[in-house]
Design an enzyme around this catalytic site. Structure first.
Site, PDB file in Angstrom:
ATOM      1  CG  LEU B  73      -2.051  -1.060   1.231  1.00 41.16           C
ATOM      2  CD1 LEU B  73      -2.918  -0.881   2.476  1.00 41.16           C
ATOM      3  CD2 LEU B  73      -2.931  -1.007  -0.012  1.00 41.16           C
ATOM      4  CB  CYS B 131      -4.747  -4.771   1.139  1.00 40.91           C
ATOM      5  SG  CYS B 131      -3.007  -4.895   0.677  1.00 40.91           S
ATOM      6  CB  ILE B 192     -11.762 -11.373  -6.034  1.00 39.78           C
ATOM      7  CG1 ILE B 192     -10.992 -11.812  -7.270  1.00 39.78           C
ATOM      8  CG2 ILE B 192     -12.951 -12.207  -5.771  1.00 39.78           C
ATOM      9  CD1 ILE B 192     -10.495 -13.255  -7.277  1.00 39.78           C
ATOM     10  N   GLY B 245      -8.236 -10.993 -13.337  1.00 34.50           N
ATOM     11  CA  GLY B 245      -7.659 -11.744 -14.437  1.00 34.50           C
ATOM     12  C   GLY B 245      -8.199 -11.461 -15.814  1.00 34.50           C
ATOM     13  CB  THR B 267      -2.516  -8.065 -13.611  1.00 34.82           C
ATOM     14  OG1 THR B 267      -2.671  -8.150 -12.185  1.00 34.82           O
ATOM     15  CG2 THR B 267      -1.125  -8.511 -13.987  1.00 34.82           C
TER      16      THR B 267
HETATM   17  C1  LIG Z   1       0.732  -4.575  -7.961  1.00 36.99           C
HETATM   18  C2  LIG Z   1      -0.713  -4.529  -7.518  1.00 36.99           C
HETATM   19  C3  LIG Z   1      -1.112  -3.555  -6.617  1.00 36.99           C
HETATM   20  C4  LIG Z   1      -2.418  -3.499  -6.166  1.00 36.99           C
HETATM   21  N1  LIG Z   1      -2.793  -2.526  -5.279  1.00 36.99           N
HETATM   22  C5  LIG Z   1      -4.077  -2.470  -4.838  1.00 36.99           C
HETATM   23  C6  LIG Z   1      -4.493  -1.438  -3.943  1.00 36.99           C
HETATM   24  O1  LIG Z   1      -3.739  -0.544  -3.563  1.00 36.99           O
HETATM   25  N2  LIG Z   1      -5.779  -1.454  -3.507  1.00 36.99           N
HETATM   26  C7  LIG Z   1      -6.681  -2.393  -3.916  1.00 36.99           C
HETATM   27  O2  LIG Z   1      -7.832  -2.347  -3.497  1.00 36.99           O
HETATM   28  N3  LIG Z   1      -6.319  -3.378  -4.787  1.00 36.99           N
HETATM   29  C8  LIG Z   1      -5.046  -3.428  -5.241  1.00 36.99           C
HETATM   30  N4  LIG Z   1      -4.683  -4.424  -6.133  1.00 36.99           N
HETATM   31  C9  LIG Z   1      -5.663  -5.438  -6.527  1.00 36.99           C
HETATM   32  C10 LIG Z   1      -6.317  -5.135  -7.872  1.00 36.99           C
HETATM   33  O3  LIG Z   1      -7.078  -3.942  -7.806  1.00 36.99           O
HETATM   34  C11 LIG Z   1      -7.224  -6.285  -8.328  1.00 36.99           C
HETATM   35  O4  LIG Z   1      -8.234  -6.459  -7.379  1.00 36.99           O
HETATM   36  C12 LIG Z   1      -6.479  -7.604  -8.485  1.00 36.99           C
HETATM   37  O5  LIG Z   1      -5.205  -7.391  -9.031  1.00 36.99           O
HETATM   38  C13 LIG Z   1      -7.223  -8.622  -9.341  1.00 36.99           C
HETATM   39  O6  LIG Z   1      -7.422  -8.181 -10.663  1.00 36.99           O
HETATM   40  P1  LIG Z   1      -6.441  -8.566 -11.909  1.00 36.99           P
HETATM   41  O7  LIG Z   1      -6.261 -10.040 -11.889  1.00 36.99           O
HETATM   42  O8  LIG Z   1      -7.126  -8.043 -13.117  1.00 36.99           O
HETATM   43  O9  LIG Z   1      -5.163  -7.871 -11.620  1.00 36.99           O
HETATM   44  C14 LIG Z   1      -3.364  -4.467  -6.613  1.00 36.99           C
HETATM   45  C15 LIG Z   1      -2.961  -5.425  -7.533  1.00 36.99           C
HETATM   46  C16 LIG Z   1      -1.661  -5.476  -8.007  1.00 36.99           C
HETATM   47  C17 LIG Z   1      -1.278  -6.528  -8.992  1.00 36.99           C
END
Ligand SMILES: Cc1cc2nc3c(=O)[nH]c(=O)nc-3n(C[C@H](O)[C@H](O)[C@H](O)COP(=O)(O)O)c2cc1C
Lengths: 259, 306
Positions: B73, B131, B192, B245, B267
């Site tokens: 964070l 988180c 999620i 994803g 991502t």
């Molecule tokens: C490097 C990174 C940092 C993230 N930081 C936060 C964050 O500060 N707050 C939050 O609620 N989610 C955070 N996430 C989670 C994403 O918002 C998302 O929920 C999660 O990556 C799943 O989606 P995706 O598979 O499309 O990445 C972060 C994800 C990644 C990969």
């Protein structure tokens, strides 16, 4: 900074386990600023390996961008399969640049180890005059020639080429002056040794560091390195850690702390 | 052309493709690579009361079809968010959803109160109670129904803007937490957040992440996200924003079929910060091909066997 579908021009092994790839990438090449910058490559169009791999630019020639890479995993192994005409998705140019190497009185010494020689070779091309030291474990990992008369020194751990020892062995035998500036890129233990040496003899040194990057453009905050003189306060943001993708990869050696 | 606009609570968005918190910075970077005006909404990086420097490196590692992160964070803190970013958002066309993280109910409230106290055009809040990487990341709320309901209710008192609770998959029963959010007065839930994961280097015998465990994201978690969205869809009446994803319009359609009314791309932005816009265009084409004039009829429309 551009994302471009670059075309492979050449991709060949130049020494044991070390490859050089030339890409035709007009967009990236035209945005290039200088030695030290890198590009970030995708393995392929699938999402099996979704993280781009950062690679230093080894040469820019009009619309051609060269990288030098070492096989160290299945992603880089994938790179070796690329043939002329294949495309590679690249992002770049990224990062900052080496500085002051051509300033008046500067006596640059360029030091590269392992694949860390890519940005060093690029810098060598840009230097009006420079000494260069390239280190490897053994002769088969070298693709340059030991030419002390031209100020190009090779070192090998096993003595099979150039000076026996590592880049520090060679550096310690050189005459340094107050105008010496070291420019180095290579494995972390090498950079730490150079950092210590520069500190001890009060020499300026610029180090190009490697870091695992999630995005290369400052979005993920993943690629941090610890700052040396950062105000480490209870609550700080980018004071304790620097983002290598945006602030780096080149740092003055007294700016950073290795992990 | 289909009408892609959607309504969540009393807020209308021009399209359902949002970008996820932590994967798009503060929405103000990289203008060269992406035109943000076409994005449905930007959910900004989690903001806490005080700035945070984040976890020591290594923070990131690639895993099969995914990656693990433990950023911790890292963020600029609410004061700077207000003074430096809100004025920029004021002149942007893209709706901003502010993501808030905290370690206590009062911390979440303090952040929200500060933002509510100034004038701004942000459209809502996403509350990170999920988180996995820091103890201040709200996970203690995200796994506890009572705490989730209490936090939601408290926050509801301080804002009329959109209130979205972001759910964790790292729980025994995600539907229970979703219901607590609904009971507390949330307008929507998003799901999620990342899935707890670990990565080890067999050669060095070391953990690849400083904090040992991190959050898995990317295509590897899509099936987990789909299941969570579908379960939550069957459990609550409030809208669901699907996350996890997605890299293509096909993934988005699957998330909509599972029950999402909007989605967040995470991502995938790292690989191409302009991907949300491409996905949006492809979604448009899909709807045209299917002769659909909106996504409404697809929401939750998956055909299941039982
Ligand atoms: C490097 C990174 C940092 C993230 N930081 C936060 C964050 O500060 N707050 C939050 O609620 N989610 C955070 N996430 C989670 C994403 O918002 C998302 O929920 C999660 O990556 C799943 O989606 P995706 O598979 O499309 O990445 C972060 C994800 C990644 C990969």
């Amino acid at each position: 900074m551009k994302i471009e579908q670059a075309i492979v021009l050449r991709n060949e092994q130049i020494a044991h386990g070390i490859w050089r790839m030339s890409l035709v990438a007009p967009d990236v090449a035209s945005a290039y600023v200088g030695p030290g910058q890198f590009i970030s490559l995708l393995t392929d169009d699938s999402w099996d390996h979704l993280v781009r791999r950062p690679m230093s630019i080894a040469k820019i020639n009009e619309d051609e961008v060269d990288i030098i890479y070492k096989i160290f995993g299945d992603v880089t192994d994938h790179f070796t399969k690329k043939c002329p005409g294949d495309s590679m998705n690249i992002l770049g140019p990224l990062g900052n640049v080496f500085t002051d190497y051509n300033s008046e009185f500067a006596e640059p010494i360029l030091i590269g180890g392992g694949v860390g020689l890519a940005p060093i070779l690029n810098l060598y091309d840009a230097c009006e005059k420079a000494v260069m030291i390239i280190g490897a474990r053994s002769a088969d990992e070298h693709f340059l020639n030991h030419k002390p008369d031209n100020s190009v020194y090779l070192t090998t751990d096993d003595g099979t080429a150039g000076i026996e020892g590592n880049v520090l062995t060679a550096l310690k035998n050189m005459n340094l002056s107050e105008n010496t500036i070291l420019f180095a890129c290579g494995p972390e233990p090498m950079l730490i040794a150079i950092q210590n040496y520069a500190d001890e003899y009060n020499i300026r040194a610029q180090l190009s560091v490697e870091s695992y990057m999630g995005c290369g453009v400052g979005l993920c905050q993943g690629c941090v390195i610890e700052r040396q003189n950062g105000q480490v306060m209870k609550h700080s943001y980018h004071e304790k850690y620097s983002l290598v993708c945006l602030d780096g990869p080149v740092y003055e050696c007294d700016e950073i702390i290795f992990g | 052309m289909a009408d892609l606009s959607i309504k969540i609570g009393h807020t209308t968005f021009k399209n359902p493709i949002f970008v996820a918190s932590g994967t798009f910075g503060y929405g103000t970077d990289n203008p060269e690579l992406v035109d943000v005006s076409n994005i449905g909404a930007i959910v900004t990086k989690s903001i806490t009361l005080n700035p945070r420097e984040g976890n020591p490196p290594p923070r990131i590692v690639e895993t099969p079809s995914g990656m693990i992160n433990s950023i911790g964070l890292a963020n600029i803190g609410v004061e700077k968010y207000i003074s430096e970013l809100l004025p920029i958002y004021e002149v942007m066309d893209t709706p901003i959803i502010m993501n808030i993280a905290g370690s206590s109910i009062t911390e979440y409230i303090d952040v929200m109160k500060k933002v509510e106290a100034v004038s701004s055009n942000i459209v809502g809040y996403e509350i990170n109670i999920s988180c996995p990487n820091v103890k201040e990341g709200g996970m203690e709320f995200g796994v506890d129904c009572e705490m989730t309901e209490k936090l939601t209710r408290e926050l509801r008192n301080f804002t009329d803007r959109l209130l979205i609770m972001k759910l964790s998959p790292n729980v025994t029963d995600i539907t229970a937490i979703a219901k607590s959010s609904e009971n507390g007065g949330a307008d929507a839930v998003s799901a999620i957040n990342t899935v707890v994961g670990m990565s080890i280097d067999h050669k060095t015998k070391k953990s690849n992440i400083y904090t040992t465990y991190g959050g898995l994201s990317g295509p590897a978690i899509k099936p987990v996200g789909l299941a969570c969205v579908h379960k939550v869809f069957n459990a609550v009446k409030i809208p669901i924003i699907g996350i996890g994803g997605m890299v293509s319009s096909h993934d988005v359609i699957e998330y909509i079929l599972a029950g999402s009314c909007a989605v967040q791309i995470g991502t995938a932005n790292y690989r191409d910060p302009g991907i949300a816009e491409k996905i949006l265009n492809d979604l448009n084409d899909y709807l045209d091909e299917q002769n659909l004039n909106s996504i409404t009829s697809l929401i939750g429309a998956v055909k299941t066997y039982v």
